[in-house]
Structures are given as C-alpha cells and as structure tokens.
Design an enzyme around this catalytic site. Sequence first.
Site, PDB file in Angstrom:
ATOM      1  N   LEU A 234       0.821  -1.212   0.000  1.00 48.34           N
ATOM      2  CA  LEU A 234       0.000   0.000   0.000  1.00 48.34           C
ATOM      3  C   LEU A 234       0.852   1.259   0.000  1.00 48.34           C
ATOM      4  CD1 LEU A 234      -2.553  -1.016   2.801  1.00 48.34           C
ATOM      5  CD2 LEU A 234      -2.710  -1.487   0.345  1.00 48.34           C
ATOM      6  N   THR A 235       1.775   1.375   0.955  1.00 47.21           N
ATOM      7  CA  THR A 235       2.478   2.613   1.243  1.00 47.21           C
ATOM      8  C   THR A 235       3.442   2.987   0.126  1.00 47.21           C
ATOM      9  OG1 THR A 235       2.360   2.037   3.580  1.00 47.21           O
ATOM     10  CG2 THR A 235       3.867   3.808   2.972  1.00 47.21           C
ATOM     11  N   GLU A 236       3.517   4.289  -0.164  1.00 47.37           N
ATOM     12  CA  GLU A 236       4.420   4.802  -1.191  1.00 47.37           C
ATOM     13  C   GLU A 236       5.304   5.896  -0.612  1.00 47.37           C
ATOM     14  OE1 GLU A 236       2.289   5.944  -4.689  1.00 47.37           O
ATOM     15  OE2 GLU A 236       1.390   3.950  -4.953  1.00 47.37           O
ATOM     16  N   PRO A 237       6.450   6.182  -1.260  1.00 46.31           N
ATOM     17  CA  PRO A 237       7.347   7.216  -0.744  1.00 46.31           C
ATOM     18  C   PRO A 237       6.669   8.565  -0.521  1.00 46.31           C
ATOM     19  CG  PRO A 237       8.436   5.948  -2.456  1.00 46.31           C
ATOM     20  CD  PRO A 237       7.017   5.493  -2.438  1.00 46.31           C
ATOM     21  N   GLY A 238       5.718   8.931  -1.375  1.00 44.99           N
ATOM     22  CA  GLY A 238       5.071  10.231  -1.235  1.00 44.99           C
ATOM     23  C   GLY A 238       3.666  10.169  -0.694  1.00 44.99           C
TER      24      GLY A 238
ATOM     25  N   ARG B 270      16.090  -9.748  42.349  1.00 46.89           N
ATOM     26  CA  ARG B 270      17.167  -8.788  42.577  1.00 46.89           C
ATOM     27  C   ARG B 270      17.084  -8.235  44.004  1.00 46.89           C
ATOM     28  NH1 ARG B 270      22.174  -6.598  41.662  1.00 46.89           N
ATOM     29  NH2 ARG B 270      22.113  -4.325  41.459  1.00 46.89           N
TER      30      ARG B 270
ATOM     31  N   GLY C  25      20.288  -0.604  35.256  1.00 42.87           N
ATOM     32  CA  GLY C  25      21.317  -0.724  34.225  1.00 42.87           C
ATOM     33  C   GLY C  25      21.178  -1.972  33.389  1.00 42.87           C
TER      34      GLY C  25
ATOM     35  N   GLU D 115       0.282  -0.039  10.516  1.00 38.65           N
ATOM     36  CA  GLU D 115      -1.176  -0.188  10.372  1.00 38.65           C
ATOM     37  C   GLU D 115      -1.882   1.155  10.499  1.00 38.65           C
ATOM     38  OE1 GLU D 115      -3.118  -2.797   9.597  1.00 38.65           O
ATOM     39  OE2 GLU D 115      -1.502  -4.259   9.448  1.00 38.65           O
TER      40      GLU D 115
END
Length: 392
Positions: free
Chosen positions: A122-126, A271, A343, A366
Amino acid sequence: MSHDVDEMEVVVGVKRFLQSEVIPRVAEIEAGDEFPQDILDKMAELGLFGMPVPEEFGGINLSLAEYVAIMEELAAGWSSLPSFLNSHCTVARILTLFGTDAQKSNYLPRLADGSGRGAISLTEPGAGSDLKSIRTTARENADGSYTLSGDKVFITNGMRAGLHLVLARTIPAGNASSTESNISLFILERDTPGFELTRLIDKMAFHHVDTAELRFENVQLPKESLVGGVIGKGLSQLLSVIEVGRIAMAGSAVGLARAALDTALRYSQERQAFGVPICKHQAIQIHLANMGTELTAARCLVREAVRQKEKLGRADMMASMAKVFATEAGINITREAMRVLGGYGYVAEFPAERFYREAPLYMLTEGSNEIQRNIIARGMLASDGPTLLGLV
C-alpha cells in the site's frame, strides 16, 4: 472477546508451541542472522497462516476473538511472530471476502498452508497513510489486461512473500487518467517480470522481518489479477478489513507489554538491594502498579473493539482507540520495565532492552497513531458516536 477465548484449543496449542519451541530460543535467534524458517514451518503446521481462510480452502476459519488472542500470545512469546502473519492474513481475508471464485480457488489454499506467503503493498514514498494520494498506476490495456507501474515502500514481508496485493490507481482503457474512485487492488506473483525488490530497510528492531522497497516497471498483469473483477473497489475492500489488522496490532502490543511486565516482575523478585528484593521498595512497586494497570486497561479496550467488530461489522472508532491506547501503553510499559531493571534494562543480555526498541513500531504501523486519532475524533463527532462509546 469472551473470557473463554484464552482456553480455546487453538490458543492453548499456540501457548504450548511457544513455551517448548520458541521462547527458549528467542535470545539465540535474535543474536543471529539466520531466518527462523523452521519456526514458520511449525506455525504453518498449526494452521496459523490459514486463520482467516474458510475450511473448504484448507484454512481454519478462526473468529476475530481467536485471531486477536493468538496474535497476543505470539507477541508475548516472540514479538516478531505477529509480523510474519498480520499482513499475510489481511491478504487472505481480502481474497476470502472479495476474490472471485477463481481467485479463491487459486490462491487461498496456498495462503492457508503457508506455501505462499502474502504481503500487502500500500504505502508509497510520497503517500504514507494517505492512500487516496497513491501514484502507482494500473493502466488497462485493450485486451483487458493491465500494465502496473510505480513504487512501494515499508512493505512487510516484501522479500519473502510469494503473493502481493498491490493498491493502484486504475486507468481504464481509453482514458488518459484515473479518478480517486478508480483505486483498485491487484494480485501480483513474486516472479512476474518487471517486479523488482529495490532495497531492504534496516530497522532498529524486528531484524528477522523483512521490510522492503518495491518497484513495478511496466508489469503486465492479466485481467484476472483485479481483485473481485471490478475496477474501483480497492479502498472499500481495504477499509472493510483494515480495522481487523489494527485490532490485531493492538493485541500484539498487549502481548509485548505482557512480556515486559513478566520480565520486570521476575527480576524485581530476584534482585536484592538493601537486604530485600527490590519489589519490596515502594519506588519499584509504583512502576509495577502502573504497568499492570495500563496493561489491563489496554487489553480490555482491545476486547471491546473485538466485541464491537463482531457485533456491528464495522468498528472504526473503537479499533483506532484500541490501537492508540494499546500501542502507547506498550511504549510506556517497556520503558517502565527498563527502569525496574535499572542498568540491566539497557544491555542486550536482558530482553527489556529489545522490548524497548520494538515497542515504537506498533505505534507507527497499520496507520500511524496520529491518523488513528483523526478517525477517533470523526467517530466521536458522528451522530451515533456517543452511543457506540456507551455515553448515552
């Protein structure tokens, strides 16, 4: 989600599998580069790749409640596991609901037994979450076939999937351009000429889940590749199932948070500081109380989203609420776990460090949580919004 879901046979089977074959190996797998194909093969044997597929096509056709419960268990065992399944199951669910008879017969058995893994592109660079702004095109040819061109990014399982569902702006034959209403989904097999994986994305976590950039260079697709056989149905097909993916993502975040809380509880009881286990110190108890409260609230909201989806068929607002709250609770809880371990929470020897790196992904995928908040606001302002929230 009913209370009994946790004890359903398939969920119990997944728990046993995780306890015996996954959890003891997680640290070793995470430390290495080898892809855990044997684990995926076992998941296929359990039927997990066919969770949304009807039995007639080889699936196990689980309810949404069972599906989300399993995604939570998988994430609690090893948080990469839901990523191997969620987009795959979205592909299977879309073809189950909207595929033609030929598409179902051809693809669902392969998806169900895991021999053909699915990815949804689905997803595109723009165009991130704004799917109406996609630029990938599928131009209809005179013979009814299509020429697919464009780029996709952040595609989960993009390298290993054998079957992709690609969202594209469809240009009917004889037209110069497409309108917003002509966005469609297309079935694309991995070995199709012109389909190229251009890059694997290096991420701060989930290294065994491939995330890919893809390119389609004049890919020729037969007319039978159009999901459902009708142009312009892609967004409606997606929207009808995407909230299932969001609820599953929320459930996965709950699973990760469970693992973080379990790690913190066990460490705090073992601990010693100032002569007693650190769980006896009020400062640590405050962290544990916050974690437990937020985790319980997140799980309740996920289950309410499941209930509404199963009852009403759509649950946009509640699914988004569950996704926002559970994923951000996951970030808070993994951070609190790190503080309980002190730590040791910052070193790779203990899993709290990995949990903390993994948690942000759920907030981003999503549909980002910013997009989810827009959906929530629109739902609240709708005429039936207060009723769906139980406020009137």
